[in-house]
Design an enzyme around this catalytic site. Structure first.
Site, mmCIF file in Angstrom:
data_model
loop_
_atom_site.group_PDB
_atom_site.id
_atom_site.type_symbol
_atom_site.label_atom_id
_atom_site.label_comp_id
_atom_site.label_asym_id
_atom_site.label_seq_id
_atom_site.Cartn_x
_atom_site.Cartn_y
_atom_site.Cartn_z
ATOM 1 C CG PHE A 70 -2.087 -5.810 -2.144
ATOM 2 C CD1 PHE A 70 -1.688 -5.513 -3.432
ATOM 3 C CD2 PHE A 70 -2.265 -4.764 -1.245
ATOM 4 C CE1 PHE A 70 -1.466 -4.200 -3.825
ATOM 5 C CE2 PHE A 70 -2.044 -3.446 -1.628
ATOM 6 C CZ PHE A 70 -1.638 -3.167 -2.918
ATOM 7 C CD GLN A 71 1.189 -2.386 -0.547
ATOM 8 O OE1 GLN A 71 0.880 -2.232 0.631
ATOM 9 N NE2 GLN A 71 1.451 -1.374 -1.370
ATOM 10 C CE LYS A 88 -3.786 -3.461 8.705
ATOM 11 N NZ LYS A 88 -4.557 -3.136 7.490
ATOM 12 C CG MET A 140 34.405 8.571 -9.723
ATOM 13 S SD MET A 140 35.992 9.409 -9.553
ATOM 14 C CE MET A 140 35.901 9.959 -7.846
ATOM 15 C CD GLU A 168 8.406 3.362 0.974
ATOM 16 O OE1 GLU A 168 8.856 3.710 -0.137
ATOM 17 O OE2 GLU A 168 7.201 3.086 1.152
#
Lengths: 593, 170
Positions: free
Chosen positions: A122-123, A172, A490, A60
């Site tokens: 969940f999630q 949802k 760096m 993502e």
């Protein structure tokens, strides 16, 4: 009977259909995303939508950076679609990146059904809570009838004023529920009205100050690029009228053409000697859409001590944030700069030619330091040389450059000559390693025929290299140009300067074989180890119509100069290793790194 | 910014859309940017318009206070920000409930002082009082200080509410 009354009320559609319809009405043609349980209904609606192309990323974070690259190279908002929980948290780095660099993004996240919110389902995660400090605004949509309105509002807020990312969290059950759709034009926001019109008296005062300047400078920032082509055009006209020198931040490279004699190069920590000294000694500083970032200013109490400072920004909170401003203009850069041009002409102002000649003479003396020069080598490829060759061999092509973060990024900014804005996509504010590769995916999606090169380091590229598969899947022929110096360069440079060359955890000795890796991922792998091999490798990379990794083995211990050591002022730059060794950095300076 | 200026204490009123997380946006900004909150009050003030009013007392140098106001104004759901300390003259009031337990002379003294502060006992037992007191925060501070040796048990303060003088709205 009035015909209007007979018009049937539009049928209700599902939340998921509302999302797709709203995106279409907002002119969205590309979405970067990754499916999951909580966005299944939207993905189902997307399945039936032929006019929106979905780019399936491999993580993502990659979706958000791709959307940033897409947005920055087109001037349009980038759109991201991810699932709840880890989908949303993985997107956070990209969202924070877009906030600091003012990139317009609309990020749609799935959420668990409203009945499960707050149950540690969940999630489930508190997406609006987590993203609140790293978005311009965000929403959790709990009523399907507010969904269309919220999405339209999201686009408006992301793209107007100071652009930035917004997150719209959609449970949802709301995606399944039926509700009313509303068109974009019906939306008027209650509280959000960014001030875009400049105040005429302030513009006049600013132009008068400019006309009286003896040692002026334009300090240009990303705001001018974000304000669009009109702002860039007006800037160029204003510079032509006044004859003033111009420097720009990393985010604004290309807003003013690098080939112009008025161009001093980038300013700041790794800016040119002439840009920083001109900033330090100026008497009138005209800051257009920049924000006096700490990488730009160096030591604040020694920042341009003799200058009257004019600051144009669309975001009022930037005024007086880091540096005291004498004249503030809160407005859209296109409107304000074109007003400056108009007032300069109307009042028939003339720059102080005599003073300006002296000023340019002084600037030439600084230029003679040739602060970007490096010691060429016959045996090893110098990273600066590699960028110079990439620039020369890609000259005349329709080129977009993205970068990762580190030495290679600064060398690209110093050496690649940008003539137009929106050609350099780089993570300036957040400094996100792993930005450049997915950003290149987004840029190439928007510009399929152009040459898109990610100037990378071998460290950064390993953070998001799975997106090469995305490029392969969508036949996006991005070029990953790795300046491979076997170190997180760096950080190693700072360890050399500040920590007695104790290279703690900065070696990348164990690294993939990038040629084999490219092949395993379905891309083309190339390597250049000697200066004499470089041109051919770059040419092959450019000519290959497929994703390419070019692993350029460069000098391991090359440092990025010039440099303002931490805690130092603009006129205290160091130009070489010898000067670096002689430089004592104070404890206060070490903290500022 | 060179923050060598004198620390000032300002009362700032914020009119904000009463949407979910509205308070968190403002408070989170204070925490995230390291600004100080001395007191905070918030309540919906217009049910039909869904607007809430936050009154925040904060402190900092004039530069920091200017930043605080600009950062609040930048929050998308904010309608308006007013600084009662400099923009317009304002009136500040705070209410507190103060529990004092004790017997004998101390109890009598507590009641006597409460009377002079116009603090009203709203709960009384043989061994305790709960006083309700309203006024400027400094008045509440002095009252609490005076109650301390007389058996102060508990303090509950509302934080400051503020409004401008004269006929105009904020």
């Amino acid at each position: 009977m009035d015909l209007e009354d007979q018009k049937p009320t539009p049928p209700e559609i599902t939340g998921a259909e509302i999302v797709i319809r709203a995106l279409k009405d907002q002119g969205v043609t590309h979405i970067f995303g990754y499916p999951g349980g909580s966005v299944l209904p939207i993905y189902d609606a997307l399945f039936a939508a032929n006019d929106i192309t979905h780019i399936l990323v491999r993580h993502e974070q990659g979706a958000v950076h791709a959307a940033e690259g897409y947005a920055r190279s087109t001037g349009k908002p980038g759109v991201v679609l991810v699932t709840s929980g880890p989908g949303a948290t993985n997107a956070v780095t990209g969202i924070a990146d877009a906030l600091l660099d003012s990139i317009p993004l609309v990020v749609l996240t799935g959420q668990v059904p409203t009945s499960l919110i707050g149950t540690d389902a969940f999630q489930e995660c508190d997406t609006v809570g987590i993203t609140r400090p790293c978005t311009k605004h965000n929403w959790l949509v709990k009523d399907v009838n507010l969904l269309a309105r919220t999405i339209h509002e999201g686009f408006q807020i992301a793209t107007t004023g100071r652009p930035g990312p917004v997150v719209i969290d959609i449970p949802k059950d709301i995606q399944f529920k039926k509700g009313r759709y509303v068109d974009p034009q019906r939306i008027a926001h209650r509280t959000y009205h960014p001030k875009t019109e400049p105040d005429e008296a302030t513009i006049e005062a600013a132009v008068a100050l400019m006309a009286g300047a003896k040692r002026p400078i334009f300090y240009v920032g990303g705001g001018v690029v974000n304000a669009g082509p009109e702002a860039v055009k007006s800037l160029r006209e204003l510079v032509a009228l006044t004859g003033f020198p111009v420097t720009a931040t990393l985010m604004a490279l290309g807003a003013y053409p690098a080939s112009s004699p008025n161009w001093l190069g980038m300013l700041g920590m790794h800016g040119t000697y002439e840009a920083n000294n001109t900033m330090h000694d100026c008497d009138v500083m005209v800051c257009l859409g920049a924000r006096f970032d700490d990488r730009v200013t160096g030591r604040l109490d020694a920042f341009a001590p003799h200058a009257k400072k004019i600051h144009l920004d669309i975001d009022a909170s930037q005024i007086n944030k880091n540096v005291h401003i004498d004249l503030a203009i809160v407005a859209d850069a296109a409107k304000a700069i074109s007003a400056m041009v108009r007032v300069w002409k109307e009042k028939k102002y003339q720059a102080d030619r005599h003073a300006l000649t002296d000023w340019w003479r002084q600037i030439e003396r600084w230029r003679e330091k040739r602060s970007l020069d490096f010691k060429p080598s016959k045996g090893t490829i110098k990273p600066q040389y590699a960028i110079d060759r990439l620039y020369e061999l890609s000259k005349g092509k329709d080129v977009y450059i993205t970068t990762e973060v580190g030495q290679h990024q600064m060398w690209a900014a110093q050496r690649f000559k940008f003539e137009e804005p929106n050609r350099l996509m780089t993570s300036g504010g957040l400094g996100t390693m792993g930005y450049g590769l997915p950003a290149a995916v987004g840029v190439q999606t928007a510009h399929p025929e152009s040459l898109v090169v990610d100037i990378a380091g071998e460290g950064s590229v390993q953070m998001t290299m799975q997106e090469i598969v995305t490029a392969v899947q969508y036949r996006l022929p991005i070029k990953i140009f790795i300046l491979n110096n076997n170190y997180l360069g760096m950080v190693r440079q700072w360890q050399q300067l500040l920590h007695g060359s104790r290279y703690s955890q900065t070696s990348t000795d164990t690294q993939p074989d990038f040629v084999k890796l490219a092949e395993a991922l379905g891309a083309v792998g190339l390597r250049a180890e000697k200066p004499e091999d470089l041109d051919e490798a770059i040419q092959t990379m450019i000519d290959t119509h497929a994703p390419v990794i070019l692993d350029v083995r460069v000098e391991k211990f090359e440092n990025c100069y010039p440099m303002i050591p931490s805690g130092a002022a603009h006129n205290e730059m160091i130009l070489t290793d010898a000067e670096e060794e002689a430089t004592e950095v104070s404890d206060a300076g070490k903290i500022l790194v | 910014m060179n923050n060598n200026g004198k620390i000032e204490r300002h009362t700032i009123a914020v009119l904000i859309d009463n949407e979910a997380g509205a308070l968190a946006r403002v408070v989170g900004m204070f925490a995230g940017r390291g600004y100080n909150i001395e007191s905070l009050t918030v309540a919906e003030i217009d049910v039909s318009e869904h607007t809430s009013r936050i009154t925040v007392v904060t402190s900092g140098t004039p530069e920091v206070l200017e930043q605080i106001k600009a950062q609040i104004a930048r929050v998308v759901s904010v309608h308006k920000v007013v600084d009662w300390t400099i923009d317009k003259p304002g009136i500040e009031r705070e209410m507190a409930l103060i529990k004092v337990a004790g017997t004998g002379d101390k109890r009598v003294e507590a009641l006597r002082i409460a009377d002079s502060f116009r603090a009203r006992p709203v709960d009384t037992t043989h061994t305790s009082f709960v006083f309700e007191i309203t006024g400027a925060p400094s008045k509440l501070d002095s009252f609490i200080d005076l109650m301390r040796p007389l058996g102060l048990v508990e303090v509950s303060r509302t934080g400051v509410a503020a409004i401008s003088r004269g006929p105009e709205a904020m």
